[in-house]
Design a protein around this motif. Sequence first.
Motif, PDB file in Angstrom:
ATOM      1  N   UNK A   1      -3.855   1.947   5.382  1.00 28.76           N
ATOM      2  CA  UNK A   1      -3.266   2.629   4.319  1.00 28.76           C
ATOM      3  C   UNK A   1      -2.461   3.659   4.092  1.00 28.76           C
ATOM      4  N   UNK A   2      -1.799   3.939   3.888  1.00 32.78           N
ATOM      5  CA  UNK A   2      -0.639   4.994   3.826  1.00 32.78           C
ATOM      6  C   UNK A   2      -1.837   5.810   3.558  1.00 32.78           C
ATOM      7  N   UNK A   3      -2.180   7.117   3.113  1.00 32.46           N
ATOM      8  CA  UNK A   3      -2.453   8.079   2.552  1.00 32.46           C
ATOM      9  C   UNK A   3      -1.097   8.777   1.053  1.00 32.46           C
ATOM     10  N   UNK A   4      -0.681   7.784   0.512  1.00 28.45           N
ATOM     11  CA  UNK A   4       0.449   7.770  -0.323  1.00 28.45           C
ATOM     12  C   UNK A   4       0.835   6.655  -1.174  1.00 28.45           C
ATOM     13  N   UNK A   5       1.846   7.056  -2.145  1.00 21.08           N
ATOM     14  CA  UNK A   5       2.039   5.429  -3.120  1.00 21.08           C
ATOM     15  C   UNK A   5       3.075   5.091  -2.561  1.00 21.08           C
ATOM     16  N   UNK A   6       2.560   3.761  -3.398  1.00 16.29           N
ATOM     17  CA  UNK A   6       3.922   2.261  -2.798  1.00 16.29           C
ATOM     18  C   UNK A   6       5.101   2.995  -1.981  1.00 16.29           C
TER      19      UNK A   6
ATOM     20  N   UNK B   1      -2.246   5.988  -5.748  1.00 13.33           N
ATOM     21  CA  UNK B   1      -1.680   6.441  -4.512  1.00 13.33           C
ATOM     22  C   UNK B   1      -1.475   6.385  -3.659  1.00 13.33           C
ATOM     23  N   UNK B   2      -2.232   5.031  -3.237  1.00 17.82           N
ATOM     24  CA  UNK B   2      -2.977   4.506  -1.700  1.00 17.82           C
ATOM     25  C   UNK B   2      -1.460   3.458  -1.190  1.00 17.82           C
ATOM     26  N   UNK B   3      -0.914   2.711  -0.273  1.00 18.53           N
ATOM     27  CA  UNK B   3      -0.433   1.787   0.260  1.00 18.53           C
ATOM     28  C   UNK B   3      -0.691   1.010   1.646  1.00 18.53           C
ATOM     29  N   UNK B   4      -1.647  -0.297   1.218  1.00 16.16           N
ATOM     30  CA  UNK B   4      -1.755  -1.029   2.162  1.00 16.16           C
ATOM     31  C   UNK B   4      -0.644  -1.344   2.974  1.00 16.16           C
ATOM     32  N   UNK B   5      -0.607  -1.298   4.308  1.00 17.66           N
ATOM     33  CA  UNK B   5       0.569  -1.899   4.647  1.00 17.66           C
ATOM     34  C   UNK B   5       0.573  -2.971   6.321  1.00 17.66           C
ATOM     35  N   UNK B   6       0.971  -3.291   6.490  1.00 16.91           N
ATOM     36  CA  UNK B   6       0.667  -4.639   8.113  1.00 16.91           C
ATOM     37  C   UNK B   6       2.369  -4.401   8.643  1.00 16.91           C
ATOM     38  N   UNK B   7       1.911  -4.704   9.752  1.00 18.93           N
ATOM     39  CA  UNK B   7       3.223  -4.992  10.944  1.00 18.93           C
ATOM     40  C   UNK B   7       2.639  -5.728  11.892  1.00 18.93           C
ATOM     41  N   UNK B   8       3.412  -6.962  12.123  1.00 26.36           N
ATOM     42  CA  UNK B   8       3.368  -8.156  12.866  1.00 26.36           C
ATOM     43  C   UNK B   8       3.501  -7.743  14.465  1.00 26.36           C
ATOM     44  N   UNK B   9       2.877  -8.372  15.859  1.00 25.17           N
ATOM     45  CA  UNK B   9       3.312  -8.211  16.846  1.00 25.17           C
ATOM     46  C   UNK B   9       4.661  -8.387  17.340  1.00 25.17           C
TER      47      UNK B   9
END
Length: 364
Positions: A60-65, A199-207
């Motif tokens: 989760x990025x500590x900032x909005x979308x 104020x939070x932004x979940x993110x995900x990155x593939x291999x």
Amino acid sequence: MNTSTRVLMGPGPSDVHPRVLRTMATPLVGHLDPEFLVVMDDIKSMTQETLQTNNPLTFVVSAPGSAGMETCLVNLLEPGDEAVICIHGVFGTRLADIAERCGAKVIKVEADWGTPIDPEEVKQALAGCKPKLLAIVHAETSTGVLQPLEEISKMTKDAGALLVVDAVTSYCGTDLKVDEWGIDALYSGSQKCLSAPPGLSPVTFSQDAVDVLDNRKTKVQSWFLDLTMVKNYWSGAKRAYHHTAPISAMFAMREALRIVLEEGLENRFARHRKNHELLRDGLEGLGFEFLVEKQYRLPMLNAVRIPEGVDEALVRKRLLDEYNIEIGGGLGPYAGKIWRIGLMGESATPNHVNMLMAALKAII
Ligand SMILES: Cc1ncc(COP(=O)(O)O)c(C=O)c1O
């Protein structure tokens, strides 16, 4: 400060469950306290589950979308790269702006606001360049369009590019299968169908995305969003200091994720659909027309045209002043022409629909 208790039915933020609000009053611990690291681990695993992904680089990025959006693009793009950016509303426009600021050559695929992107046009754009990535908005909050992703995902893979998806509004409100749909980088927001504070932004990155990140020739130009550093705070043996996390917001996010999983993703999606149908029937009964064709409508963001003779700004003001109900106005070409009515997370209930319908009937 003496703010009102509003009923949040705009394009986000949505209402927040009292359990989540209470959790924010939990006494602080330090951002490197072993107990807080466990909270981060819980958030990470529940974010993976709700995004239907096994990607280890999920956090989760500590900032909005918008910071999630920027995280995806600044980490994957380098100056001179070619990026296909799909634009069918405000947030596609923002993606293109950020990609240009990364020094990428942007190839735009556009659709009229209120309609989805046409896969045929995507195919042509991908064939006409050497794309590093294609970025697209899954749920365009400015228009209420749900963009089908699977066909575009396949085309993007065939072109050897990464698929970047904006799921700020769709996350936890409608089906979103990161692994099955071949999404390489995705960002969302806490304040919509998850119903956590903004104020939070979940993110995900593939291999594949991580491989691109590992093989960069230039440094990521943003220090704060550079994943090569942030990821050591979220995982690994050392859990190194990167920044001071927003502890209370993270507590809230953890509780909101627990509530989503207690309900179950399928049940949650069905609840969003059911309340959208209830609202649709009510609004159509009052003479409203939807902006978007039925098959592409978002359940959590209902864009309706303002009927002739209705003063849209005045009605919205009266909803807020007299009934404490917030709904959204239109953006860009639809400013003054549509309303955007949110049924997101805790705000997707029959009570919300009935309150709004009763208020609208009284005012109109
Ligand atoms: C589709 C979409 N993308 C990105 C954003 C930006 O998110 P934030 O306002 O949290 O920065 C929003 C916010 O409404 C959004 O709806």
